[in-house]
Design a protein around this motif. Sequence first.
Motif, PDB file in Angstrom:
ATOM      1  N   ARG A 175      75.907 -11.810 -37.498  1.00  0.00           N
ATOM      2  CA  ARG A 175      76.836 -12.848 -37.966  1.00  0.00           C
ATOM      3  C   ARG A 175      78.285 -12.462 -37.657  1.00  0.00           C
ATOM      4  O   ARG A 175      79.064 -13.278 -37.175  1.00  0.00           O
ATOM      5  CB  ARG A 175      76.674 -13.047 -39.480  1.00  0.00           C
ATOM      6  CG  ARG A 175      76.170 -14.403 -39.884  1.00  0.00           C
ATOM      7  CD  ARG A 175      76.155 -14.652 -41.389  1.00  0.00           C
ATOM      8  NE  ARG A 175      75.869 -13.501 -42.234  1.00  0.00           N
ATOM      9  CZ  ARG A 175      74.649 -13.028 -42.505  1.00  0.00           C
ATOM     10  NH1 ARG A 175      73.585 -13.621 -41.996  1.00  0.00           N
ATOM     11  NH2 ARG A 175      74.475 -11.976 -43.289  1.00  0.00           N
ATOM     12  N   LEU A 176      78.619 -11.204 -37.918  1.00  0.00           N
ATOM     13  CA  LEU A 176      79.973 -10.714 -37.675  1.00  0.00           C
ATOM     14  C   LEU A 176      80.317 -10.801 -36.186  1.00  0.00           C
ATOM     15  O   LEU A 176      81.389 -11.292 -35.815  1.00  0.00           O
ATOM     16  CB  LEU A 176      80.094  -9.264 -38.156  1.00  0.00           C
ATOM     17  CG  LEU A 176      81.421  -8.571 -37.890  1.00  0.00           C
ATOM     18  CD1 LEU A 176      82.518  -9.180 -38.762  1.00  0.00           C
ATOM     19  CD2 LEU A 176      81.309  -7.077 -38.155  1.00  0.00           C
ATOM     20  N   ILE A 177      79.407 -10.355 -35.337  1.00  0.00           N
ATOM     21  CA  ILE A 177      79.652 -10.395 -33.886  1.00  0.00           C
ATOM     22  C   ILE A 177      79.776 -11.841 -33.411  1.00  0.00           C
ATOM     23  O   ILE A 177      80.634 -12.155 -32.582  1.00  0.00           O
ATOM     24  CB  ILE A 177      78.554  -9.627 -33.116  1.00  0.00           C
ATOM     25  CG1 ILE A 177      78.615  -8.129 -33.459  1.00  0.00           C
ATOM     26  CG2 ILE A 177      78.696  -9.837 -31.605  1.00  0.00           C
ATOM     27  CD1 ILE A 177      77.457  -7.303 -32.941  1.00  0.00           C
ATOM     28  N   VAL A 224      73.155 -12.373 -29.255  1.00  0.00           N
ATOM     29  CA  VAL A 224      73.773 -11.199 -29.886  1.00  0.00           C
ATOM     30  C   VAL A 224      72.700 -10.160 -30.212  1.00  0.00           C
ATOM     31  O   VAL A 224      72.894  -8.967 -29.995  1.00  0.00           O
ATOM     32  CB  VAL A 224      74.573 -11.596 -31.143  1.00  0.00           C
ATOM     33  CG1 VAL A 224      75.007 -10.374 -31.932  1.00  0.00           C
ATOM     34  CG2 VAL A 224      75.783 -12.449 -30.767  1.00  0.00           C
ATOM     35  N   LYS A 225      71.550 -10.620 -30.701  1.00  0.00           N
ATOM     36  CA  LYS A 225      70.438  -9.709 -31.029  1.00  0.00           C
ATOM     37  C   LYS A 225      69.982  -8.962 -29.762  1.00  0.00           C
ATOM     38  O   LYS A 225      69.730  -7.769 -29.786  1.00  0.00           O
ATOM     39  CB  LYS A 225      69.276 -10.486 -31.646  1.00  0.00           C
ATOM     40  CG  LYS A 225      68.167  -9.625 -32.175  1.00  0.00           C
ATOM     41  CD  LYS A 225      67.139 -10.503 -32.905  1.00  0.00           C
ATOM     42  CE  LYS A 225      66.095  -9.695 -33.605  1.00  0.00           C
ATOM     43  NZ  LYS A 225      65.229  -8.925 -32.752  1.00  0.00           N
ATOM     44  N   VAL A 261      78.603  -5.418 -27.425  1.00  0.00           N
ATOM     45  CA  VAL A 261      78.059  -6.776 -27.282  1.00  0.00           C
ATOM     46  C   VAL A 261      79.146  -7.744 -26.823  1.00  0.00           C
ATOM     47  O   VAL A 261      78.909  -8.576 -25.943  1.00  0.00           O
ATOM     48  CB  VAL A 261      77.392  -7.255 -28.599  1.00  0.00           C
ATOM     49  CG1 VAL A 261      76.928  -8.692 -28.479  1.00  0.00           C
ATOM     50  CG2 VAL A 261      76.213  -6.348 -28.960  1.00  0.00           C
ATOM     51  N   THR A 262      80.339  -7.616 -27.365  1.00  0.00           N
ATOM     52  CA  THR A 262      81.450  -8.477 -26.945  1.00  0.00           C
ATOM     53  C   THR A 262      81.745  -8.262 -25.462  1.00  0.00           C
ATOM     54  O   THR A 262      81.982  -9.225 -24.721  1.00  0.00           O
ATOM     55  CB  THR A 262      82.705  -8.203 -27.798  1.00  0.00           C
ATOM     56  OG1 THR A 262      82.377  -8.415 -29.180  1.00  0.00           O
ATOM     57  CG2 THR A 262      83.850  -9.119 -27.421  1.00  0.00           C
ATOM     58  N   ASP A 304      71.362  -5.641 -39.934  1.00  0.00           N
ATOM     59  CA  ASP A 304      71.472  -6.289 -38.618  1.00  0.00           C
ATOM     60  C   ASP A 304      71.888  -7.753 -38.717  1.00  0.00           C
ATOM     61  O   ASP A 304      72.695  -8.218 -37.924  1.00  0.00           O
ATOM     62  CB  ASP A 304      70.146  -6.184 -37.858  1.00  0.00           C
ATOM     63  CG  ASP A 304      69.987  -4.837 -37.173  1.00  0.00           C
ATOM     64  OD1 ASP A 304      70.880  -3.971 -37.331  1.00  0.00           O
ATOM     65  OD2 ASP A 304      68.973  -4.640 -36.490  1.00  0.00           O
ATOM     66  N   ALA A 305      71.329  -8.478 -39.679  1.00  0.00           N
ATOM     67  CA  ALA A 305      71.662  -9.906 -39.819  1.00  0.00           C
ATOM     68  C   ALA A 305      73.161 -10.070 -40.060  1.00  0.00           C
ATOM     69  O   ALA A 305      73.811 -10.953 -39.490  1.00  0.00           O
ATOM     70  CB  ALA A 305      70.859 -10.535 -40.949  1.00  0.00           C
ATOM     71  N   ASP A 306      73.704  -9.190 -40.873  1.00  0.00           N
ATOM     72  CA  ASP A 306      75.131  -9.194 -41.179  1.00  0.00           C
ATOM     73  C   ASP A 306      75.943  -8.879 -39.928  1.00  0.00           C
ATOM     74  O   ASP A 306      76.952  -9.529 -39.645  1.00  0.00           O
ATOM     75  CB  ASP A 306      75.384  -8.121 -42.253  1.00  0.00           C
ATOM     76  CG  ASP A 306      76.418  -8.551 -43.269  1.00  0.00           C
ATOM     77  OD1 ASP A 306      76.582  -9.765 -43.470  1.00  0.00           O
ATOM     78  OD2 ASP A 306      77.042  -7.648 -43.855  1.00  0.00           O
TER      79      ASP A 306
END
Length: 125
Positions: free
Chosen positions: A18-20, A44-45, A66-67, A13-15
Amino acid sequence: KKEQIQQFIAKDDADLIRLIRQILREVCPGRVENYSDLILDGMVKFGLEKARKYQFTQAETIAAFVTSMFELAPDFDEHAQFRTVLEDEKFPPDERFSQLWQRVDDRYWDEVENSYDASVWFPDK
């Protein structure tokens, strides 16, 4: 094979968060420029948790969902027209998201975009 590709996109999830965040900084800077990385990661979370309610499993579907929350409205999925498609159990969850463009009329896209309310991102305030 598919799992390996997903793993390559984001190992956790952390990755993925970050990507999003990076995608958002590039794709919709006007919506996110006033937020620090820390605040944006929290937003984002929030979106990630919402995406999981629809049982999306593919990293690219989650990122696109999310975007869309940033581009359209953080609660676009609660609009009846969108929710009907997102909850349509005749199709696999990740497929439902991509069907939005074919199954939701343009006027509803405009409607949700015009009702953008940034306070939805911060339900605790």
